[in-house]
Write an enzyme that holds these catalytic residues in place. Structure first.
Site, PDB file in Angstrom:
ATOM      1  N   ARG A  28      -2.953   1.113  -1.509  1.00  0.00           N
ATOM      2  CA  ARG A  28      -3.465  -0.202  -1.117  1.00  0.00           C
ATOM      3  C   ARG A  28      -3.986  -0.274   0.319  1.00  0.00           C
ATOM      4  NH1 ARG A  28       1.523  -3.850  -2.677  1.00  0.00           N
ATOM      5  NH2 ARG A  28       2.604  -1.855  -2.426  1.00  0.00           N
ATOM      6  N   ARG A  37      -8.666  -0.983  -8.106  1.00  0.00           N
ATOM      7  CA  ARG A  37      -7.525  -1.651  -8.738  1.00  0.00           C
ATOM      8  C   ARG A  37      -7.957  -3.000  -9.315  1.00  0.00           C
ATOM      9  NH1 ARG A  37      -1.686  -2.442  -7.438  1.00  0.00           N
ATOM     10  NH2 ARG A  37      -1.088  -4.208  -8.729  1.00  0.00           N
ATOM     11  N   ASP A  74       2.547   6.964 -12.094  1.00  0.00           N
ATOM     12  CA  ASP A  74       3.771   6.336 -11.625  1.00  0.00           C
ATOM     13  C   ASP A  74       4.943   7.009 -12.321  1.00  0.00           C
ATOM     14  OD1 ASP A  74       6.010   4.037 -11.831  1.00  0.00           O
ATOM     15  OD2 ASP A  74       4.724   3.619 -10.119  1.00  0.00           O
TER      16      ASP A  74
END
Length: 343
Positions: A28, A37, A74
């Site tokens: 981010r 994103r 993830d």
């Protein structure tokens, strides 16, 4: 002989300039990541859309020229593939359905039934193995069984992993069965990543530091040894990086006990201590405090030089002590790279 600097360091070569990549280097803090994103719609859609996951993996390589790219995914995709429900609460992080007894463990899918769900991740690997610059090492990864299990048991992250410790102490059989199931699935998951093009795998044990004494040996060391051993049997010469975060003295001998080629260290230990106690067994990865990516300035330059100097006599991959944070300034990453590469 490879010319990829990270592979050379992982084989034990001492290089005049350490290769460098950063944990969470796709993230981010980069405006291009935020745009992609937004295009994906949500985090899990980003993970499961191969073209977009590959794009965010490539973004920091284009911008900074890191020596390695790490697959964008993830650690909780694996338990989701095992049958756990997974979602993300805005501003709060991941949430999962809980697995807290033997019936819950038995209800999870088997290790060979995870691949349909994870197929998009393998496709991302294939795209990246084609599109990464030839000098860039491609790292795959998974969460280690203890860390993954803490989320599966509690249904969320926690500072003390209390729910997992409680299950470990009150229903050892269910706890061990859960870790075994995650370990088996992790081996299959990482094997598919390697088959799809990953050259190195990294094992993230983010909550290893809360395991003490025999528990650390049983639930941090042994699963890492089992995963590493099986992967190396399947893929001779595959380098493995292990990251038992906040292990403290547990870092000492971790490479020898597990067979890992490199131990990544966090910034709760000093580079000088790690050079004396960990690097004697092989490659060390780390360990600049991530907060310097926010504050920058001359302090960043000096701290970077101190890490490089501490590890200069042995094999070293420069990295942060933990992941780069959303507040980081990309200009500070540029300054970091210039400091390492220009001395």
């Amino acid at each position: 002989m490879t010319d990829k600097t990270i592979l050379r360091a992982l084989k034990g070569e001492v290089l005049p300039t350490p290769p460098v990549w950063l944990m969470r280097q796709a993230g981010r803090y980069l405006p291009e990541y935020r745009a992609t994103r937004a295009q994906a719609g949500d985090f899990l859609s980003l993970c499961y859309t191969p073209d977009l996951a590959a794009e965010v993996t490539l973004q920091p390589i284009r911008r900074f020229g890191f020596d390695a790219a790490i697959l964008f995914a993830d650690i909780l995709l694996l338990p989701q593939a095992l049958g756990a429900d997974l979602w993300f609460e805005t501003g709060e992080g991941p949430r999962m359905s809980t697995t807290t007894d033997m019936a819950g463990v038995n209800a999870l899918k088997g290790k060979d039934d995870i691949h349909d769900k994870l197929a998009p991740v393998y496709e991302t690997c294939k795209i990246l193995s084609r599109e990464l610059p030839k000098e860039t090492t491609f790292i795959g990864f998974a969460g280690m069984p203890w860390t993954v299990a803490t989320y599966m048991i509690a249904g969320r992250g926690s500072k003390d992993q209390a729910a997992a410790h409680k299950l470990k102490d009150t229903d050892r059989a269910a706890f061990v069965a859960l870790l075994d199931k995650v370990t088996d699935a992790t081996i299959e998951y990482l094997s598919k990543q390697v088959e799809a093009g990953c050259e190195v795998v990294k094992l993230f044990d983010s909550w290893a530091g809360s395991l003490k004494g025999q528990d650390f040996d049983d639930f941090a060391v042994e699963p890492a040894k089992r995963i590493t051993s099986e992967l190396k049997a399947r893929f001779p010469g595959l380098p493995v990086i292990a990251f038992p975060r906040e292990a403290g003295d547990g870092y000492i001998g971790f490479a020898k006990k597990t067979g890992a080629d490199c131990v990544a260290i966090d910034n709760s230990v000093s580079p000088e201590w790690a050079a004396a106690n960990v690097q004697k067994d092989g490659c060390v990865q780390g360990n600049l405090d991530p907060s310097y990516m926010i504050t920058g300035s001359d302090a960043l330059v000096q701290a970077t030089k101190d890490v490089v100097a501490a590890f200069k006599n042995g094999p070293h991959i420069f990295n942060l002590g933990h992941g780069i944070t959303p507040e980081a300034d990309p200009e500070n990453v540029t300054l970091l790279m210039e400091t390492i590469r220009n001395g």
